[in-house]
Design a protein around this motif. Structure first.
Motif, PDB file in Angstrom:
ATOM      1  N   ALA A   1      -6.029  -3.821 -14.697  1.00  0.00           N
ATOM      2  CA  ALA A   1      -5.743  -3.587 -16.117  1.00  0.00           C
ATOM      3  C   ALA A   1      -5.803  -2.108 -16.464  1.00  0.00           C
ATOM      4  O   ALA A   1      -5.192  -1.656 -17.440  1.00  0.00           O
ATOM      5  CB  ALA A   1      -6.737  -4.370 -16.981  1.00  0.00           C
ATOM      6  N   VAL A   2      -6.564  -1.350 -15.666  1.00  0.00           N
ATOM      7  CA  VAL A   2      -6.715   0.098 -15.893  1.00  0.00           C
ATOM      8  C   VAL A   2      -6.800   0.795 -14.539  1.00  0.00           C
ATOM      9  O   VAL A   2      -7.093   0.173 -13.511  1.00  0.00           O
ATOM     10  CB  VAL A   2      -8.005   0.424 -16.700  1.00  0.00           C
ATOM     11  CG1 VAL A   2      -7.975  -0.196 -18.087  1.00  0.00           C
ATOM     12  CG2 VAL A   2      -9.248  -0.036 -15.942  1.00  0.00           C
ATOM     13  N   HIS A   3      -6.563   2.105 -14.584  1.00  0.00           N
ATOM     14  CA  HIS A   3      -6.723   2.925 -13.377  1.00  0.00           C
ATOM     15  C   HIS A   3      -7.947   3.828 -13.468  1.00  0.00           C
ATOM     16  O   HIS A   3      -8.529   4.200 -12.461  1.00  0.00           O
ATOM     17  CB  HIS A   3      -5.479   3.788 -13.148  1.00  0.00           C
ATOM     18  CG  HIS A   3      -4.240   2.974 -12.946  1.00  0.00           C
ATOM     19  ND1 HIS A   3      -4.044   2.196 -11.836  1.00  0.00           N
ATOM     20  CD2 HIS A   3      -3.145   2.800 -13.731  1.00  0.00           C
ATOM     21  CE1 HIS A   3      -2.874   1.585 -11.928  1.00  0.00           C
ATOM     22  NE2 HIS A   3      -2.315   1.930 -13.072  1.00  0.00           N
ATOM     23  N   ARG A   4      -8.278   4.217 -14.695  1.00  0.00           N
ATOM     24  CA  ARG A   4      -9.401   5.128 -14.889  1.00  0.00           C
ATOM     25  C   ARG A   4     -10.221   4.721 -16.112  1.00  0.00           C
ATOM     26  O   ARG A   4      -9.647   4.437 -17.171  1.00  0.00           O
ATOM     27  CB  ARG A   4      -8.896   6.571 -15.078  1.00  0.00           C
ATOM     28  CG  ARG A   4      -8.355   7.225 -13.823  1.00  0.00           C
ATOM     29  CD  ARG A   4      -7.785   8.623 -14.096  1.00  0.00           C
ATOM     30  NE  ARG A   4      -6.720   8.582 -15.100  1.00  0.00           N
ATOM     31  CZ  ARG A   4      -5.454   8.237 -14.826  1.00  0.00           C
ATOM     32  NH1 ARG A   4      -5.112   7.915 -13.596  1.00  0.00           N
ATOM     33  NH2 ARG A   4      -4.570   8.220 -15.784  1.00  0.00           N
ATOM     34  N   VAL A   5     -11.538   4.703 -15.940  1.00  0.00           N
ATOM     35  CA  VAL A   5     -12.453   4.337 -17.028  1.00  0.00           C
ATOM     36  C   VAL A   5     -13.437   5.486 -17.249  1.00  0.00           C
ATOM     37  O   VAL A   5     -14.011   6.019 -16.293  1.00  0.00           O
ATOM     38  CB  VAL A   5     -13.255   3.054 -16.681  1.00  0.00           C
ATOM     39  CG1 VAL A   5     -14.192   2.677 -17.832  1.00  0.00           C
ATOM     40  CG2 VAL A   5     -12.324   1.906 -16.343  1.00  0.00           C
ATOM     41  N   LEU A   6     -13.619   5.835 -18.500  1.00  0.00           N
ATOM     42  CA  LEU A   6     -14.611   6.854 -18.870  1.00  0.00           C
ATOM     43  C   LEU A   6     -15.811   6.161 -19.521  1.00  0.00           C
ATOM     44  O   LEU A   6     -15.633   5.351 -20.430  1.00  0.00           O
ATOM     45  CB  LEU A   6     -13.985   7.851 -19.867  1.00  0.00           C
ATOM     46  CG  LEU A   6     -14.932   8.856 -20.528  1.00  0.00           C
ATOM     47  CD1 LEU A   6     -15.549   9.798 -19.492  1.00  0.00           C
ATOM     48  CD2 LEU A   6     -14.190   9.657 -21.607  1.00  0.00           C
ATOM     49  N   VAL A   7     -16.995   6.472 -19.018  1.00  0.00           N
ATOM     50  CA  VAL A   7     -18.222   5.967 -19.652  1.00  0.00           C
ATOM     51  C   VAL A   7     -18.889   7.142 -20.365  1.00  0.00           C
ATOM     52  O   VAL A   7     -19.284   8.121 -19.722  1.00  0.00           O
ATOM     53  CB  VAL A   7     -19.190   5.356 -18.619  1.00  0.00           C
ATOM     54  CG1 VAL A   7     -20.466   4.866 -19.305  1.00  0.00           C
ATOM     55  CG2 VAL A   7     -18.520   4.205 -17.865  1.00  0.00           C
ATOM     56  N   VAL A   8     -18.956   7.057 -21.679  1.00  0.00           N
ATOM     57  CA  VAL A   8     -19.597   8.103 -22.487  1.00  0.00           C
ATOM     58  C   VAL A   8     -20.972   7.574 -22.884  1.00  0.00           C
ATOM     59  O   VAL A   8     -21.110   6.766 -23.787  1.00  0.00           O
ATOM     60  CB  VAL A   8     -18.761   8.427 -23.750  1.00  0.00           C
ATOM     61  CG1 VAL A   8     -19.438   9.530 -24.561  1.00  0.00           C
ATOM     62  CG2 VAL A   8     -17.342   8.822 -23.374  1.00  0.00           C
ATOM     63  N   ASP A   9     -21.982   8.025 -22.160  1.00  0.00           N
ATOM     64  CA  ASP A   9     -23.333   7.468 -22.311  1.00  0.00           C
ATOM     65  C   ASP A   9     -24.179   8.408 -23.156  1.00  0.00           C
ATOM     66  O   ASP A   9     -24.631   9.447 -22.685  1.00  0.00           O
ATOM     67  CB  ASP A   9     -23.952   7.267 -20.917  1.00  0.00           C
ATOM     68  CG  ASP A   9     -25.257   6.493 -20.981  1.00  0.00           C
ATOM     69  OD1 ASP A   9     -25.923   6.525 -22.034  1.00  0.00           O
ATOM     70  OD2 ASP A   9     -25.617   5.869 -19.965  1.00  0.00           O
ATOM     71  N   LEU A  10     -24.398   8.020 -24.412  1.00  0.00           N
ATOM     72  CA  LEU A  10     -25.148   8.877 -25.330  1.00  0.00           C
ATOM     73  C   LEU A  10     -26.491   8.257 -25.723  1.00  0.00           C
ATOM     74  O   LEU A  10     -27.032   8.538 -26.789  1.00  0.00           O
ATOM     75  CB  LEU A  10     -24.292   9.207 -26.570  1.00  0.00           C
ATOM     76  CG  LEU A  10     -22.946   9.889 -26.261  1.00  0.00           C
ATOM     77  CD1 LEU A  10     -22.277  10.339 -27.540  1.00  0.00           C
ATOM     78  CD2 LEU A  10     -23.100  11.068 -25.307  1.00  0.00           C
ATOM     79  N   ASP A  11     -27.020   7.421 -24.855  1.00  0.00           N
ATOM     80  CA  ASP A  11     -28.403   6.976 -24.991  1.00  0.00           C
ATOM     81  C   ASP A  11     -29.313   8.177 -24.675  1.00  0.00           C
ATOM     82  O   ASP A  11     -28.895   9.094 -23.968  1.00  0.00           O
ATOM     83  CB  ASP A  11     -28.641   5.841 -23.978  1.00  0.00           C
ATOM     84  CG  ASP A  11     -29.959   5.112 -24.169  1.00  0.00           C
ATOM     85  OD1 ASP A  11     -29.944   4.068 -24.845  1.00  0.00           O
ATOM     86  OD2 ASP A  11     -30.978   5.575 -23.642  1.00  0.00           O
TER      87      ASP A  11
END
Ligand SMILES: [Zn+2]
Length: 304
Positions: free
Chosen positions: A148-158
Motif C-alpha cells: 500500500a506504501v513504499h515509505r513510512v515516516l514515524v514522527v515520534d514526539l513523545d
C-alpha cells in the motif's frame, strides 16, 4: 475531504491497579470530545484486533507465545513495568489494529485519528516501558507488506525516545524514524532512530518548536513518505510526572498543528496516535490529547 475517521476501543481501559498509566484516559478523551461537540457518536469507529500473521511482521513467534501463555521471566515482567493480563494482551492487539486502520484511513482521507496507540517501547521479542506490542511498527510493516506504501515516516514526539520503533526499523530504509525527546530520560539505552533530537531538561515551547521547524520540513521533502504516523505524546507537558520537558498546553497545540500542516502541505496523509501522558492532574492529560484530536479534525489535506 470528509470528516476524518476517529478510531477507539473500550478495551483500552484495562484494570492495571494503582499505576501512573491512566488507562481511563482513552474513554475520558472520547467523552471530552463528545461533550465539547468536537465529535458526534457516529464519527467513532471501533478498532479491531490484528491477526497473528500481522503481528508476526514485527514480533517474534516466541514472544507471541509468551504473551499467549503468560510465560514471562521475572526480568521481562519488571521491564514491562505494567501488570500483565489477558485483558492487556487483548487491548494491545486491538491497539495494533486501531493504528493500522488509522494509517489506512490516512492514506485515503489525508488525516485519521486513533484515540490510542503510540506503544513505541515494544521490541520484536520483548515489551518494556508500558508497551507490550508496538502498534506503530505493526501498522507500518503491514502497509509495506501489502504494497500500500513504499515509505513510512514515524514522527515520534513523545517525551521518551522511541527505542522499540527505532530498533525494529534500524535496517529498513523504507521507514524513517524521527524522535524528539528529553535526552536525560527513559530509555537509558537509545538505539538510534534515523533522526534523534534529544532536548535538554526543562526545554520549553520555543526550543521544542524550533527543533521541529529545523528538521521536519526537510525530512518530509527528502524522504517523501507515502504516509506518516504521528506519535503525539502528551508527556512533554511541563507538569508530567514522567517527563522533564516544560511544554505548555499552547505549545503542545502548536506542535500538533505544525506537524499536521507540514505533512499535509507536502501531500502526506497523517495517522495520529496519542502515546504517553502522565500529568499530575489526569484532566490535563485528557485536555492535551483531546486538543490533538481537535487539531487533527481541523486539518485538511491541501492540494500540493
Ligand atoms: Zn512517553
Amino acid at each position: 475531504m470528509g470528516k476524518p475517521v476517529v478510531i477507539w476501543s473500550p478495551a483500552y481501559e484495562v484494570d492495571i491497579g494503582p499505576h501512573v498509566f491512566p488507562t481511563a484516559k482513552y474513554r475520558l478523551v472520547r467523552d471530552r470530545l463528545l461533550s465539547d461537540g468536537v465529535l458526534d457518536p457516529g464519527d467513532l469507529v471501533e478498532a479491531e484486533p490484528v491477526t497473528d500473521a500481522t503481528l508476526l511482521l514485527v514480533h517474534t513467534p516466541e514472544y507471541l507465545e509468551k504473551i499467549r501463555e503468560n510465560r514471562f521471566t521475572a526480568m521481562e515482567r519488571i521491564m514491562l513495568e505494567m501488570p500483565f493480563s489477558s485483558a492487556l494482551a487483548n487491548a494491545s492487539r486491538i491497539c495494533c489494529g486501531g493504528t493500522l486502520a488509522a494509517a489506512r484511513a490516512a492514506l485515503r482521507d489525508g488525516v485519521a485519528v486513533h484515540i490510542g496507540g503510540g506503544f513505541h517501547h515494544a521490541f520484536p521479542g520483548h515489551g518494556e516501558g508500558f508497551c507490550l506490542l508496538n502498534d506503530l511498527a505493526v501498522a507500518a510493516a503491514a502497509l509495506l507488506e501489502a504494497g500500500a506504501v513504499h515509505r513510512v515516516l514515524v514522527v515520534d514526539l513523545d517525551v521518551h525516545q522511541g527505542n522499540g520503533t527505532a530498533s525494529v526499523f534500524a535496517e529498513d530504509p523504507r521507514v524513517f524514524t524521527m524522535s524528539v525527546h528529553q535526552e536525560r530520560n527513559y530509555p537509558d539505552h537509545k538505539p538510534p532512530s534515523d533522526l534523534d533530537i534529544g532536548l535538554a531538561d526543562r526545554a520549553g515551547d520555543a526550543e521544542y518548536l524550533a527543533a521541529l521547524h529545523a528538521h521536519l520540513p526537510d525530512i518530509v521533502a527528502r524522504f517523501r513518505p507515502d504516509v506518516a504516523i504521528y506519535v503525539a505524546g502528551a508527556d512533554p507537558y511541563r507538569e508530567d510526572q514522567l517527563g522533564g520537558l516544560a511544554l505548555t498546553f499552547e505549545g503542545l497545540r502548536q506542535r500538533d498543528a505544525y506537524v499536521l500542516e507540514t505533512l499535509l502541505d507536502h501531500g502526506v496523509g497523517v495517522a495520529v496516535t496519542l502515546a504517553g501522558g502522565y500529568a499530575i492532574r489526569e484532566g490535563d492529560t485528557v485536555t492535551i490529547h483531546a486538543t490533538t484530536v481537535a487539531e487533527a479534525l481541523r486539518a485538511t489535506l491541501r492540494p500540493c
